[in-house]
Enzyme design. Structure first.
Site, PDB file in Angstrom:
ATOM      1  N   LEU A  30      22.378  29.810  61.403  1.00 31.95           N
ATOM      2  CA  LEU A  30      23.033  28.868  60.245  1.00 31.95           C
ATOM      3  C   LEU A  30      22.520  28.360  59.091  1.00 31.95           C
ATOM      4  O   LEU A  30      20.682  28.628  58.706  1.00 31.95           O
ATOM      5  CB  LEU A  30      22.827  27.288  61.238  1.00 31.95           C
ATOM      6  CG  LEU A  30      24.171  27.953  63.156  1.00 31.95           C
ATOM      7  CD1 LEU A  30      23.481  26.410  63.494  1.00 31.95           C
ATOM      8  CD2 LEU A  30      25.123  27.442  61.571  1.00 31.95           C
ATOM      9  N   ASP A  31      22.860  28.402  58.077  1.00 34.69           N
ATOM     10  CA  ASP A  31      22.869  27.304  56.880  1.00 34.69           C
ATOM     11  C   ASP A  31      21.274  25.715  57.536  1.00 34.69           C
ATOM     12  O   ASP A  31      21.493  25.828  58.622  1.00 34.69           O
ATOM     13  CB  ASP A  31      23.176  26.752  56.016  1.00 34.69           C
ATOM     14  CG  ASP A  31      23.958  27.697  55.403  1.00 34.69           C
ATOM     15  OD1 ASP A  31      23.326  28.950  54.967  1.00 34.69           O
ATOM     16  OD2 ASP A  31      25.321  27.681  54.960  1.00 34.69           O
ATOM     17  N   PRO A  32      20.143  26.196  56.701  1.00 31.83           N
ATOM     18  CA  PRO A  32      19.624  25.208  56.942  1.00 31.83           C
ATOM     19  C   PRO A  32      19.591  23.535  56.811  1.00 31.83           C
ATOM     20  O   PRO A  32      19.406  22.641  58.084  1.00 31.83           O
ATOM     21  CB  PRO A  32      18.146  24.884  55.586  1.00 31.83           C
ATOM     22  CG  PRO A  32      17.825  26.608  55.478  1.00 31.83           C
ATOM     23  CD  PRO A  32      19.572  27.324  55.476  1.00 31.83           C
ATOM     24  N   ALA A  36      22.416  22.941  58.314  1.00 34.40           N
ATOM     25  CA  ALA A  36      23.587  23.039  59.431  1.00 34.40           C
ATOM     26  C   ALA A  36      22.814  23.272  61.066  1.00 34.40           C
ATOM     27  O   ALA A  36      21.571  23.307  60.687  1.00 34.40           O
ATOM     28  CB  ALA A  36      24.555  24.092  59.831  1.00 34.40           C
TER      29      ALA A  36
END
Length: 333
Positions: free
Chosen positions: A76-78, A80
């Site tokens: 997951l992107d930071p 998110a």
């Protein structure tokens, strides 16, 4: 849910963690591993003996990590938050099953501003009109993004072309040798679940692309776009009104770029947009809130955060609170 009997410890397993917004997925995994490596639930007695009495130090997190194998089933992107599937021991061999599985997301789209990364952590690329966009227009545009579609990944991504990351072309002003290959994905469902309008606290990123950075991006896009010129809409620049925002809910196949859906949807209604929030509510059978048979809820991040500061007392069976929580959500492999 498979239960582990006391005589069967240590175990290999899968479980879900509710990742918070902010840290990287890898930092979450590393923090969880510091606990896992010190637990009889996952670690062999001889390995526990080697680190007995050593305090957890998240700044020097490699200590004890190698004693238990751990991994995650889809980054997951930071920015998110939401479901992050963790595999321990032989459970790591099952993590590939979660890369291509069905996922569900909720994301907030903020109109009027396009960023290089298609989300709020990027720099402003251009500003565009947003005042004309209505909920009815957005909902009318949704069908073209549902079903089997193709997506073009962002140029500011780590995907490689001729051995070079795409972002390198964009940052150095190197013309792309060919268009970015579109990727087939499946969007099972897509809907507007909340129309925030201008009643929200989201703002466009403060960071802006410099003139030189814009020129480099234009140079990279030359030859694959008819007009790669990047410019702001002058009326949008002078408008101080709060831009429109709305929340999308979607169920998608593995490999789908949520950021690209938001970016392309905003373009389709004559504006620009980027992701302000992103929550993964489902990854395969692991979910934030169970709603279907076989759903497996995740362990809150607060459970691990508390244990990393103070592992706490053990119960009559020798388990701490975080271990009990994990056992309630565990799938033994």
């Amino acid at each position: 849910m498979p239960k582990a009997a006391p005589s069967s410890f240590p175990v290999s397993a899968l479980f879900g963690v509710v990742k918070p917004s902010g840290p990287t997925s890898m930092s979450v995994v590393n923090d969880v591993q510091l606990l896992v490596a010190r637990s009889k639930l996952f670690a062999e007695a001889d390995k526990l003996a080697k680190i007995k009495g050593k305090k957890i130090d998240r700044r020097r997190g490699k200590q004890g990590r190698e004693s238990v194998k751990i991994g995650q089933g889809g980054t997951l992107d930071p920015l998110a938050d939401g479901v992050l599937v963790i595999g321990v021991g032989k459970g790591t061999k099952k993590l590939n099953d979660f890369l291509g599985c069905t996922k569900e997301y909720e994301t907030t789209c903020l109109l009027g501003c396009e960023t290089d990364t298609y989300d709020r952590e990027g720099a402003r690329v251009r500003l565009a009109p947003w005042q004309h966009v209505t909920r009815e227009q957005v909902e009318a545009a949704l069908p073209k993004f549902i079903g089997e579609i193709t997506q073009v990944p962002p140029i500011f991504s780590a995907l490689k072309m001729d051995g070079k990351p795409l972002y390198e072309y964009a940052r150095k002003g190197i013309p792309l040798p060919r268009p970015i290959d579109p990727r087939p994905v499946t969007v099972h469902s897509l809907e507007v679940v909340k129309w925030l309008g201008q009643d929200h606290s989201f703002t466009w990123p403060e960071k802006q692309m410099s003139t030189g950075e814009k020129e480099a991006l234009e140079a990279a896009l030359k030859g694959i776009q008819e007009d790669p010129t990047i410019k702001d809409d002058p009326e949008t620049v002078l408008n101080n009104a709060n831009p429109t925002a709305f929340v999308l809910k979607m169920k998608v196949s593995g490999g789908t770029y949520v950021r690209s859906i938001v970016h392309d949807l905003a373009h389709s209604v004559g504006s620009a947009g980027h992701v302000s929030t992103l929550k993964r509510s489902r990854q395969g059978r692991f979910v934030l809130t169970a709603g279907e048979e076989g759903d497996q809820e995740c362990v809150s991040w607060e459970t691990f955060e508390k244990a990393l500061s103070d592992v706490g007392d053990v119960d009559a069976d020798g388990w701490t609170e975080w271990e009990r929580q994990v056992m309630q959500h565990l799938e033994v492999v």
